[in-house]
Motif scaffolding. Structure first.
Motif, PDB file in Angstrom:
ATOM      1  N   LEU A 108       0.843  -1.210   0.000  1.00 40.99           N
ATOM      2  CA  LEU A 108       0.000   0.000   0.000  1.00 40.99           C
ATOM      3  C   LEU A 108       0.873   1.252   0.000  1.00 40.99           C
ATOM      4  CD1 LEU A 108      -2.505  -1.245   2.695  1.00 40.99           C
ATOM      5  CD2 LEU A 108      -3.172  -0.614   0.361  1.00 40.99           C
ATOM      6  N   PRO A 109       1.704   1.451  -1.029  1.00 43.62           N
ATOM      7  CA  PRO A 109       2.619   2.594  -1.006  1.00 43.62           C
ATOM      8  C   PRO A 109       1.869   3.924  -0.889  1.00 43.62           C
ATOM      9  CG  PRO A 109       2.509   1.636  -3.211  1.00 43.62           C
ATOM     10  CD  PRO A 109       1.783   0.710  -2.294  1.00 43.62           C
ATOM     11  N   GLY A 110       2.351   4.749   0.049  1.00 43.02           N
ATOM     12  CA  GLY A 110       1.725   6.065   0.237  1.00 43.02           C
ATOM     13  C   GLY A 110       0.496   6.047   1.123  1.00 43.02           C
ATOM     14  N   ARG A 111       0.108   4.856   1.588  1.00 41.44           N
ATOM     15  CA  ARG A 111      -1.082   4.739   2.450  1.00 41.44           C
ATOM     16  C   ARG A 111      -0.756   3.849   3.645  1.00 41.44           C
ATOM     17  NH1 ARG A 111      -5.122   2.703  -2.159  1.00 41.44           N
ATOM     18  NH2 ARG A 111      -3.237   1.513  -2.627  1.00 41.44           N
ATOM     19  N   LYS A 112      -1.164   4.273   4.822  1.00 41.27           N
ATOM     20  CA  LYS A 112      -0.918   3.486   6.028  1.00 41.27           C
ATOM     21  C   LYS A 112      -2.155   2.657   6.375  1.00 41.27           C
ATOM     22  CE  LYS A 112       3.248   4.824   6.872  1.00 41.27           C
ATOM     23  NZ  LYS A 112       4.328   3.848   6.632  1.00 41.27           N
ATOM     24  N   VAL A 113      -1.928   1.413   6.759  1.00 39.22           N
ATOM     25  CA  VAL A 113      -3.024   0.493   7.083  1.00 39.22           C
ATOM     26  C   VAL A 113      -3.965   1.092   8.124  1.00 39.22           C
ATOM     27  CG1 VAL A 113      -3.602  -1.740   8.113  1.00 39.22           C
ATOM     28  CG2 VAL A 113      -1.740  -1.585   6.465  1.00 39.22           C
ATOM     29  N   GLU A 114      -3.381   1.658   9.199  1.00 39.87           N
ATOM     30  CA  GLU A 114      -4.217   2.161  10.297  1.00 39.87           C
ATOM     31  C   GLU A 114      -5.155   3.285   9.851  1.00 39.87           C
ATOM     32  OE1 GLU A 114       0.097   3.499  11.326  1.00 39.87           O
ATOM     33  OE2 GLU A 114      -0.906   1.939  10.155  1.00 39.87           O
ATOM     34  N   SER A 115      -4.719   4.055   8.821  1.00 36.75           N
ATOM     35  CA  SER A 115      -5.579   5.151   8.351  1.00 36.75           C
ATOM     36  C   SER A 115      -6.716   4.633   7.468  1.00 36.75           C
ATOM     37  CB  SER A 115      -4.744   6.176   7.575  1.00 36.75           C
ATOM     38  OG  SER A 115      -4.294   5.623   6.358  1.00 36.75           O
ATOM     39  N   LEU A 116      -6.596   3.382   7.020  1.00 37.33           N
ATOM     40  CA  LEU A 116      -7.624   2.809   6.143  1.00 37.33           C
ATOM     41  C   LEU A 116      -8.739   2.112   6.937  1.00 37.33           C
ATOM     42  CD1 LEU A 116      -5.214   1.282   3.472  1.00 37.33           C
ATOM     43  CD2 LEU A 116      -6.668   3.285   3.149  1.00 37.33           C
ATOM     44  N   LEU A 117      -8.367   1.575   8.088  1.00 40.26           N
ATOM     45  CA  LEU A 117      -9.346   0.841   8.903  1.00 40.26           C
ATOM     46  C   LEU A 117     -10.119   1.814   9.792  1.00 40.26           C
ATOM     47  CD1 LEU A 117      -7.099  -2.210   9.886  1.00 40.26           C
ATOM     48  CD2 LEU A 117      -8.796  -2.110   8.049  1.00 40.26           C
ATOM     49  N   LYS A 118     -10.890   2.695   9.157  1.00 34.73           N
ATOM     50  CA  LYS A 118     -11.555   3.799   9.867  1.00 34.73           C
ATOM     51  C   LYS A 118     -12.916   3.428  10.451  1.00 34.73           C
ATOM     52  CE  LYS A 118      -9.399   7.523   7.199  1.00 34.73           C
ATOM     53  NZ  LYS A 118      -9.626   8.496   6.112  1.00 34.73           N
ATOM     54  N   ASN A 119     -13.669   2.649   9.696  1.00 33.68           N
ATOM     55  CA  ASN A 119     -15.039   2.343  10.110  1.00 33.68           C
ATOM     56  C   ASN A 119     -15.060   1.084  10.977  1.00 33.68           C
ATOM     57  OD1 ASN A 119     -17.769   1.639  10.327  1.00 33.68           O
ATOM     58  ND2 ASN A 119     -18.244   2.543   8.325  1.00 33.68           N
ATOM     59  N   PRO A 120     -15.306   1.222  12.277  1.00 40.19           N
ATOM     60  CA  PRO A 120     -15.257   0.054  13.174  1.00 40.19           C
ATOM     61  C   PRO A 120     -16.322  -0.989  12.896  1.00 40.19           C
ATOM     62  CG  PRO A 120     -16.146   1.980  14.330  1.00 40.19           C
ATOM     63  CD  PRO A 120     -15.674   2.465  12.996  1.00 40.19           C
ATOM     64  N   HIS A 121     -17.370  -0.590  12.170  1.00 43.57           N
ATOM     65  CA  HIS A 121     -18.495  -1.508  11.944  1.00 43.57           C
ATOM     66  C   HIS A 121     -18.416  -2.246  10.600  1.00 43.57           C
ATOM     67  CE1 HIS A 121     -20.244   0.142  15.550  1.00 43.57           C
ATOM     68  NE2 HIS A 121     -20.122   1.367  15.046  1.00 43.57           N
ATOM     69  N   ARG A 122     -17.387  -1.942   9.837  1.00 45.57           N
ATOM     70  CA  ARG A 122     -17.243  -2.624   8.539  1.00 45.57           C
ATOM     71  C   ARG A 122     -16.160  -3.690   8.609  1.00 45.57           C
ATOM     72  NH1 ARG A 122     -16.332   1.566   3.962  1.00 45.57           N
ATOM     73  NH2 ARG A 122     -16.249  -0.349   2.726  1.00 45.57           N
ATOM     74  N   GLN A 123     -16.263  -4.674   7.680  1.00 51.22           N
ATOM     75  CA  GLN A 123     -15.298  -5.768   7.631  1.00 51.22           C
ATOM     76  C   GLN A 123     -13.930  -5.244   7.165  1.00 51.22           C
ATOM     77  OE1 GLN A 123     -17.747  -7.868   9.196  1.00 51.22           O
ATOM     78  NE2 GLN A 123     -16.576  -9.464   8.138  1.00 51.22           N
ATOM     79  N   ILE A 124     -12.874  -5.975   7.536  1.00 49.57           N
ATOM     80  CA  ILE A 124     -11.500  -5.591   7.145  1.00 49.57           C
ATOM     81  C   ILE A 124     -11.371  -5.532   5.621  1.00 49.57           C
ATOM     82  CG2 ILE A 124      -9.050  -6.173   7.353  1.00 49.57           C
ATOM     83  CD1 ILE A 124      -9.906  -8.107   9.665  1.00 49.57           C
ATOM     84  N   ILE A 125     -11.783  -6.595   4.935  1.00 48.43           N
ATOM     85  CA  ILE A 125     -11.591  -6.702   3.479  1.00 48.43           C
ATOM     86  C   ILE A 125     -12.219  -5.516   2.753  1.00 48.43           C
ATOM     87  CG2 ILE A 125     -12.242  -8.029   1.409  1.00 48.43           C
ATOM     88  CD1 ILE A 125     -11.686 -10.581   2.936  1.00 48.43           C
ATOM     89  N   SER A 126     -13.366  -5.055   3.231  1.00 50.41           N
ATOM     90  CA  SER A 126     -14.060  -3.958   2.537  1.00 50.41           C
ATOM     91  C   SER A 126     -13.339  -2.617   2.693  1.00 50.41           C
ATOM     92  CB  SER A 126     -15.495  -3.836   3.053  1.00 50.41           C
ATOM     93  OG  SER A 126     -15.494  -3.354   4.398  1.00 50.41           O
ATOM     94  N   GLN A 127     -12.371  -2.531   3.616  1.00 45.06           N
ATOM     95  CA  GLN A 127     -11.719  -1.246   3.876  1.00 45.06           C
ATOM     96  C   GLN A 127     -10.282  -1.155   3.362  1.00 45.06           C
ATOM     97  OE1 GLN A 127     -12.844   0.964   7.486  1.00 45.06           O
ATOM     98  NE2 GLN A 127     -13.656  -0.974   8.252  1.00 45.06           N
ATOM     99  N   ILE A 128      -9.770  -2.270   2.882  1.00 45.47           N
ATOM    100  CA  ILE A 128      -8.403  -2.244   2.326  1.00 45.47           C
ATOM    101  C   ILE A 128      -8.509  -2.220   0.804  1.00 45.47           C
ATOM    102  CG2 ILE A 128      -6.233  -3.520   2.115  1.00 45.47           C
ATOM    103  CD1 ILE A 128      -6.670  -4.464   4.992  1.00 45.47           C
ATOM    104  N   PRO A 129      -8.056  -1.119   0.168  1.00 49.77           N
ATOM    105  CA  PRO A 129      -8.257  -0.934  -1.282  1.00 49.77           C
ATOM    106  C   PRO A 129      -7.297  -1.736  -2.155  1.00 49.77           C
ATOM    107  CG  PRO A 129      -7.065   0.935  -0.383  1.00 49.77           C
ATOM    108  CD  PRO A 129      -7.348   0.024   0.777  1.00 49.77           C
ATOM    109  N   LEU A 130      -7.368  -3.032  -2.007  1.00 49.57           N
ATOM    110  CA  LEU A 130      -6.574  -3.963  -2.813  1.00 49.57           C
ATOM    111  C   LEU A 130      -7.497  -5.070  -3.289  1.00 49.57           C
ATOM    112  CD1 LEU A 130      -3.362  -4.240  -0.567  1.00 49.57           C
ATOM    113  CD2 LEU A 130      -3.511  -3.146  -2.808  1.00 49.57           C
ATOM    114  N   PRO A 131      -7.109  -5.841  -4.314  1.00 49.19           N
ATOM    115  CA  PRO A 131      -7.982  -6.927  -4.782  1.00 49.19           C
ATOM    116  C   PRO A 131      -8.445  -7.803  -3.618  1.00 49.19           C
ATOM    117  CG  PRO A 131      -6.109  -6.681  -6.254  1.00 49.19           C
ATOM    118  CD  PRO A 131      -5.857  -5.765  -5.095  1.00 49.19           C
ATOM    119  N   LYS A 132      -9.730  -8.072  -3.568  1.00 45.65           N
ATOM    120  CA  LYS A 132     -10.315  -8.794  -2.427  1.00 45.65           C
ATOM    121  C   LYS A 132      -9.699 -10.176  -2.218  1.00 45.65           C
ATOM    122  CE  LYS A 132     -14.794  -6.538  -1.796  1.00 45.65           C
ATOM    123  NZ  LYS A 132     -14.250  -5.243  -2.175  1.00 45.65           N
TER     124      LYS A 132
END
Length: 368
Positions: free
Chosen positions: A241-265
């Motif tokens: 995830l160049p230029g993006r930090k994992v912790e900044s992507l996992l923002k919504n506590p009520h959503r699944q992990i896979i839906s919040q990481i912008p990479l192929p599922k």
């Protein structure tokens, strides 16, 4: 008696022949046509050079390469192309391409004599080149026989053998610009064959931000190919995830992990499985689990090896440049020259190896 016999009708040999039109030259090529590797390079469009070229784009980086580029750099090459009425296109990634490799092959068609389907058997000091089609004498011999990659195009070790015969040191040839095979811990890569995306691959003090591609053998793609040039053993680090930090992507506590990481599922699913975490809501993750997921930004792995010479774009290693002068002439045998990939100078992806073919040929031509 020839002024110069050029062993090899690839890029460096053909460039040299063009620089030596006033000399009596002979090219000896073991393929059925000249420039076979040029024709297929860059997907048939030939990435001829780069907008930015320095000795730091080569392995090993050295004063030898730096001094050679002072004699003939990317501007020298582009000027030469312009004189031939060729204008390669500069793409957004700083690479120069032709519409077709045939444009370059057309202007590189030599004016001198050349022999095809001819095997070099021996080179005798003096010089006499013995082939399966007879013997030829020359004042100078230039070894432009390339490395060990692309065996299907007739790659061989003949250039190294000639160098060794004249007491030159050969640094062990290895596959370069090639994919990595993986160890058991990364077998999950293989299940993602065909999946690719932008990443940053780090090896030592080098970082390459470009696409990666998972394959049934392991991992490849431009960023990985460049990293392979500098890899000997030990870890390679990937930032998925160049230029993006994992912790900044996992923002919504009520959503699944896979839906919040912008990479192929399917990639995220396999990654989570590999670190022993099931897909769940972010609020249900423990602190240690979040730390585990953070390795998406610095994923270390030790390749098992490479895809080998058959898949390698080039070979690294070759004739040690400490025994070669600034004009590509042997310091041991006057009149014996080495140019192109047979030398221990290997460029990154992006037109750097064609640039070296041109630069080394140009340097040799000054003295011939």
């Amino acid at each position: 008696m020839y002024d110069v016999i050029i062993l090899g009708g690839g890029a460096s040999g053909l460039f040299l022949a063009d620089f030596l039109t006033s000399k009596k030259c002979l090219i000896i090529e073991h393929n059925r046509k000249l420039g076979a590797k040029i024709e297929i390079s860059g997907g048939g469009k030939c990435n001829i050079t780069n907008r930015f070229v320095s000795h730091n784009n080569y392995h090993p980086s050295s004063e030898f390469v730096k001094n050679a580029l002072k004699k003939a750099d990317n501007k020298t090459l582009l000027d030469w192309l312009e004189k031939k009425n060729l204008k390669p296109r500069l793409l957004k990634n700083n690479k120069y391409f032709f519409n077709s490799s045939k444009e370059l092959l057309k202007v590189l068609k030599p004016e001198c004599e050349y022999l095809l389907n001819t095997e070099v058997i021996d080179v005798i000091e003096g010089f006499e080149v013995i082939t399966d089609k007879g013997s030829f004498k020359s004042k100078n011999v230039v070894v432009a026989l390339g490395g060990k990659s692309f065996k299907k195009l007739g790659a061989s070790q003949k250039g190294y053998e000639i160098a060794e015969k004249f007491s030159h040191k050969i640094n062990t040839p290895k596959p370069a610009l090639v994919g990595f095979t993986v160890q058991k811990e990364q077998f999950w890569f293989k299940r993602l064959s065909g999946v690719g995306f932008l990443s940053e691959v780090e090896i030592g003090n080098k970082k390459f931000r470009d696409n990666i591609l998972f394959s049934h053998k392991g991992i490849t793609g431009p960023a990985v190919l460049n990293a392979s040039l500098y890899w000997e053993k030990g870890n390679v680090i990937i930032d998925f995830l160049p230029g993006r930090k994992v912790e900044s992507l996992l923002k919504n506590p009520h959503r699944q992990i896979i839906s919040q990481i912008p990479l192929p599922k399917n990639f995220v699913k396999e990654f989570l499985q590999s670190i022993g975490i099931r897909d769940k809501k972010v609020k249900d993750l423990s602190k240690p689990e979040i730390e585990k997921i953070k390795i998406l930004n610095r994923y270390p792995f030790a390749p098992a090896g490479t895809f080998g010479f058959e898949k390698a774009e080039v070979s690294k290693g070759g004739v040690d440049v400490n025994e070669i002068d600034e004009y590509m002439q042997s310091k041991k045998v006057k009149g014996l020259y080495f140019i192109g990939e047979v030398l221990d100078v290997t460029g990154e992806l992006g037109g750097y190896n064609f640039q070296w073919a041109f630069t080394s040929a140009f340097c040799a031509s000054i003295n011939l």
